[in-house]
Design an enzyme around this catalytic site. Structure first.
Site, PDB file in Angstrom:
ATOM      1  N   GLU A 271     107.442  42.184  44.735  1.00 21.82           N
ATOM      2  CA  GLU A 271     106.879  42.184  43.383  1.00 21.82           C
ATOM      3  C   GLU A 271     105.373  42.252  43.554  1.00 21.82           C
ATOM      4  O   GLU A 271     104.737  41.254  43.914  1.00 21.82           O
ATOM      5  CB  GLU A 271     107.301  40.910  42.643  1.00 21.82           C
ATOM      6  CG  GLU A 271     108.811  40.699  42.575  1.00 21.82           C
ATOM      7  CD  GLU A 271     109.502  41.591  41.553  1.00 21.82           C
ATOM      8  OE1 GLU A 271     108.811  42.306  40.819  1.00 21.82           O
ATOM      9  OE2 GLU A 271     110.742  41.576  41.488  1.00 21.82           O
ATOM     10  N   CYS A 305     100.434  39.062  36.767  1.00 21.68           N
ATOM     11  CA  CYS A 305     100.763  40.389  37.298  1.00 21.68           C
ATOM     12  C   CYS A 305     101.050  41.382  36.183  1.00 21.68           C
ATOM     13  O   CYS A 305     100.728  42.553  36.310  1.00 21.68           O
ATOM     14  CB  CYS A 305     101.940  40.292  38.248  1.00 21.68           C
ATOM     15  SG  CYS A 305     103.389  39.552  37.474  1.00 21.68           S
TER      16      CYS A 305
HETATM   17  P1  NAD Z   1      97.825  38.704  48.380  1.00 22.61           P
HETATM   18  O1  NAD Z   1      98.706  39.838  48.724  1.00 22.61           O
HETATM   19  O2  NAD Z   1      96.476  38.679  48.945  1.00 22.61           O
HETATM   20  O3  NAD Z   1      98.531  37.356  48.823  1.00 22.61           O
HETATM   21  C1  NAD Z   1      99.814  36.997  48.345  1.00 22.61           C
HETATM   22  C2  NAD Z   1     100.392  36.001  49.307  1.00 22.61           C
HETATM   23  O4  NAD Z   1     100.753  36.653  50.500  1.00 22.61           O
HETATM   24  C3  NAD Z   1      99.376  34.930  49.689  1.00 22.61           C
HETATM   25  O5  NAD Z   1      99.918  33.677  49.425  1.00 22.61           O
HETATM   26  C4  NAD Z   1      99.142  35.162  51.167  1.00 22.61           C
HETATM   27  O6  NAD Z   1      98.967  33.955  51.867  1.00 22.61           O
HETATM   28  C5  NAD Z   1     100.400  35.863  51.606  1.00 22.61           C
HETATM   29  N1  NAD Z   1     100.250  36.727  52.769  1.00 22.61           N
HETATM   30  C6  NAD Z   1      99.131  37.352  53.234  1.00 22.61           C
HETATM   31  N2  NAD Z   1      99.409  38.059  54.344  1.00 22.61           N
HETATM   32  C7  NAD Z   1     100.726  37.883  54.599  1.00 22.61           C
HETATM   33  C8  NAD Z   1     101.608  38.365  55.604  1.00 22.61           C
HETATM   34  N3  NAD Z   1     101.211  39.165  56.584  1.00 22.61           N
HETATM   35  N4  NAD Z   1     102.907  37.986  55.538  1.00 22.61           N
HETATM   36  C9  NAD Z   1     103.347  37.184  54.550  1.00 22.61           C
HETATM   37  N5  NAD Z   1     102.554  36.704  53.576  1.00 22.61           N
HETATM   38  C10 NAD Z   1     101.266  37.048  53.588  1.00 22.61           C
HETATM   39  O7  NAD Z   1      97.805  38.606  46.814  1.00 22.61           O
HETATM   40  P2  NAD Z   1      97.000  37.592  45.920  1.00 22.61           P
HETATM   41  O8  NAD Z   1      95.695  38.186  45.605  1.00 22.61           O
HETATM   42  O9  NAD Z   1      97.030  36.219  46.506  1.00 22.61           O
HETATM   43  O10 NAD Z   1      97.941  37.563  44.625  1.00 22.61           O
HETATM   44  C11 NAD Z   1      97.699  38.338  43.527  1.00 22.61           C
HETATM   45  C12 NAD Z   1      98.510  39.617  43.587  1.00 22.61           C
HETATM   46  O11 NAD Z   1      99.873  39.304  43.362  1.00 22.61           O
HETATM   47  C13 NAD Z   1      98.128  40.596  42.508  1.00 22.61           C
HETATM   48  O12 NAD Z   1      98.096  41.881  43.036  1.00 22.61           O
HETATM   49  C14 NAD Z   1      99.259  40.474  41.509  1.00 22.61           C
HETATM   50  O13 NAD Z   1      99.450  41.605  40.711  1.00 22.61           O
HETATM   51  C15 NAD Z   1     100.413  40.204  42.397  1.00 22.61           C
HETATM   52  N6  NAD Z   1     101.496  39.558  41.649  1.00 22.61           N
HETATM   53  C16 NAD Z   1     102.611  40.297  41.356  1.00 22.61           C
HETATM   54  C17 NAD Z   1     103.646  39.733  40.606  1.00 22.61           C
HETATM   55  C18 NAD Z   1     104.876  40.531  40.249  1.00 22.61           C
HETATM   56  O14 NAD Z   1     105.872  39.938  39.822  1.00 22.61           O
HETATM   57  N7  NAD Z   1     104.889  41.837  40.397  1.00 22.61           N
HETATM   58  C19 NAD Z   1     103.530  38.413  40.168  1.00 22.61           C
HETATM   59  C20 NAD Z   1     102.373  37.711  40.485  1.00 22.61           C
HETATM   60  C21 NAD Z   1     101.363  38.291  41.240  1.00 22.61           C
END
Ligand code: NAD
Length: 543
Positions: A271, A305
């Site tokens: 997501e 999101c």
């Molecule tokens: P991000 O991708 O930087 O981080 C998301 C999570 O992934 C963090 O908690 C991070 O610690 C973890 N992460 C980082 N590298 C990783 C790896 N190699 N393996 C596993 N996990 C890892 O995103 P963010 O800026 O923290 O979150 C916001 C983003 O999330 C926005 O793009 C938003 O649109 C998206 N989002 C999407 C939905 C949806 O349902 N589509 C819902 C909420 C947020």
């Protein structure tokens, strides 16, 4: 930019000292003890967005801890899957009641960790109640074996069964600390899985509170393991041990997670990000739409999101709409405080603020006009930023295409529905969209032309998200797979087809009628007989 007195101010640092928001270790001891970590583990201290002050030192898990947690989860899962579905449903039903009863506790935690307004935190509580109610009511139907037509009518009984995958690994971001943890944990559990959960380190207390709630709701020990740590180490370790991966986060990280899951050949639900568009048609009541647009863009400080970052407004109503929209945005009450007095809270981190500031300044540098906002409100807290409406944003500006993930929206004028649909679809993302028109049939017809996983007519995002029986997910760079509905539940199951041949060992006291009888006809005869049989089956309209 300087402080703009246009927005009401609620947080007064004189009467709300930083200390108000700091938790003593004893306040959260029972939560911290739930982290799977080794004695003497290093700790992570996140900071309260309202103040910038430390919240609590949370123990960090190592990859070995994650492996240990996965083993425990796996052992607990075998017993859990063997229990009757009604036992699993009963836990969800109690979660529904408990989350409503204890909402005060979790609203405080969500606000402390994510910095959102209480009214936005309350959305998460409602969401969990709806998820729990939905799956408690529907899991039986969604998980029931499905009978399909067999190979030989009357002689082959074929059923499709759903089994839990085993251990579901959930890697969650910080923007919805309860919804994107517990909201995904519940369907995985009711399907008979165990869960290995890695919340974002910024918001781990809320996830640990959810684990406590589940235990109080009767979840047997071991089924939910919470590990804490950064994404590349601990998040990746979760992906390494999971039988299914549920990842929510940015498109950039989603690609890394997908590659790792692909290497292991385990399925992943991704997501990811969005650049969600909204269209305001020419026949609307602009005051109503402006109210909806304010919610769609600025709830959760725009760190949602599915929230709206691009608005296309028909030129016939553009001036009126912009006036009403800007007026309402200016009237929003910004502030900290663990109460319902503010409409919009803080951004969650310095990094998020930096992206917002960078996007807005870059847009202004490319000629954009700030209709309202564009102000970093240091007087309210370190990462507050005013709801911001931009016009005249050219395609060269970063926020024209890139997700900002903050309280910033760009408004563009269009001359027709067709132009609006083309502009809405001009994006690599396809998560959510919104269409406003007095003619709901026209709205529904336009919705079907928009390339997005969900489209709301006369709402921003709540109608689709809250229609819990419907799948929620993105297309294109917004991800793969779904949460919610039967599709969301099915993501954490594996399929098994069981076909039973009847009469093989004799039918009504006579000889058997298994497939072997076909071959007994001889290699010359059976193709001819079976060709006739196939023609007969089509003529009989067998599926
Ligand atoms: P991000 O991708 O930087 O981080 C998301 C999570 O992934 C963090 O908690 C991070 O610690 C973890 N992460 C980082 N590298 C990783 C790896 N190699 N393996 C596993 N996990 C890892 O995103 P963010 O800026 O923290 O979150 C916001 C983003 O999330 C926005 O793009 C938003 O649109 C998206 N989002 C999407 C939905 C949806 O349902 N589509 C819902 C909420 C947020």
């Amino acid at each position: 930019m300087a402080h703009d007195p246009g927005h009401a101010e609620l947080h007064d640092p004189e009467t709300d000292p930083l200390a108000t928001y700091v938790l003593e270790p004893d306040d959260v001891r029972t939560l911290l003890d739930r982290v799977v970590a080794s004695p003497g583990a290093a700790t992570h201290t996140s900071h309260a967005p309202f103040t910038g002050g430390p919240i609590a030192a949370v123990p960090l898990s190592t990859p070995d801890d994650v492996a240990r947690a996965a083993r425990r989860a796996r052992a607990a899962q075998r017993l859990w899957a063997a229990r009757p579905l009604r036992d699993r449903i009963a836990v969800l039903s109690r979660v529904h009641d408990l989350v409503l009863e204890r909402q005060g506790e979790v609203l405080d935690l969500i606000q402390l960790e994510a910095g959102k307004a209480r009214v936005s935190a309350f959305e998460e509580v409602c969401d969990i109640a709806i998820v729990a109610r939905h799956y408690a009511a529907r899991a039986g139907r969604y998980l029931a074996p499905r009978r399909v037509p067999g190979l030989i009518p009357g002689l082959t009984t074929t059923k499709v069964l759903r089994h839990p995958v085993g251990v579901v690994g959930i890697v969650a971001p910080w923007n919805f600390p309860l919804t994107l943890t517990l909201g995904d944990v519940l369907p995985a559990l009711v399907a008979g899985n165990a869960v290995l959960l890695r919340p974002d380190p910024q918001t781990s207390l809320t996830a640990l509170w959810a684990a406590e709630l589940l235990e109080d709701a009767g979840l047997p020990e071991g089924l939910l393991q919470v590990v804490v740590g950064d994404g590349p180490t601990v998040g990746a370790a979760v992906v390494e041990h999971a039988d299914h991966v549920s990842f929510t986060g940015s498109t950039r990280t989603g690609r890394v997670v997908a590659a790792q899951a692909g290497e292991r050949l385990v399925p992943a639900t991704l997501e990811l990000g969005g650049k969600n568009p909204m269209y305001v048609a020419s026949d609307v009541d602009v005051e109503v739409v402006a109210e909806g647009a304010v919610r769609a863009c600025f709830v959760g400080t725009g760190q949602v999101c599915v929230s709206i970052e691009r608005i296309y407004v028909h030129e016939d109503v553009a001036d009126e709409f912009l006036d009403a929209f800007a007026r309402r945005a200016r009237g929003l009450r910004l502030g900290a405080g663990l109460d319902y007095r503010s409409d919009v809270g803080s951004l969650t981190s310095a990094a998020q603020l930096a992206t917002v500031v960078e996007h807005v300044e870059d847009a202004i540098g490319h000629g954009a006009t700030v209709l309202t906002g564009g102000v970093h409100r240091t007087d309210l807290g370190p990462w507050f930023y005013e709801p911001t409406i931009l016009t005249d944003v050219p395609p060269e500006a970063r926020l024209f295409r890139e997700e900002t993930f903050g309280p910033v929206v760009a408004v563009y004028r269009v001359a027709s529905d067709d132009e609006a649909v083309a502009a809405m679809n001009d994006s690599e993302f396809g998560l959510n969209a919104s269409i406003w028109t007095a003619d709901t049939r026209r709205g529904a017809a336009l919705a079907a032309r928009v390339r997005a996983g969900s489209v709301n007519v006369n709402e921003g995002y709540v109608s689709t998200w809250g229609s819990m029986g419907a799948p929620q997910g993105g297309t294109g760079a917004s991800g793969l797979g779904h949460r919610h509905g039967r599709e969301g539940l099915w993501e954490t199951t594996r399929l098994q087809t069981v076909a039973v041949q009847h009469g093989v060992h004799g039918l009504l006291g006579g000889p058997g009628v298994g497939l072997h009888r076909l071959f007994d006809l001889g290699t010359e005869t059976w193709p001819r007989v079976y060709t006739q049989a196939l023609r007969a089956m089509k003529a009989a309209r067998l599926p």
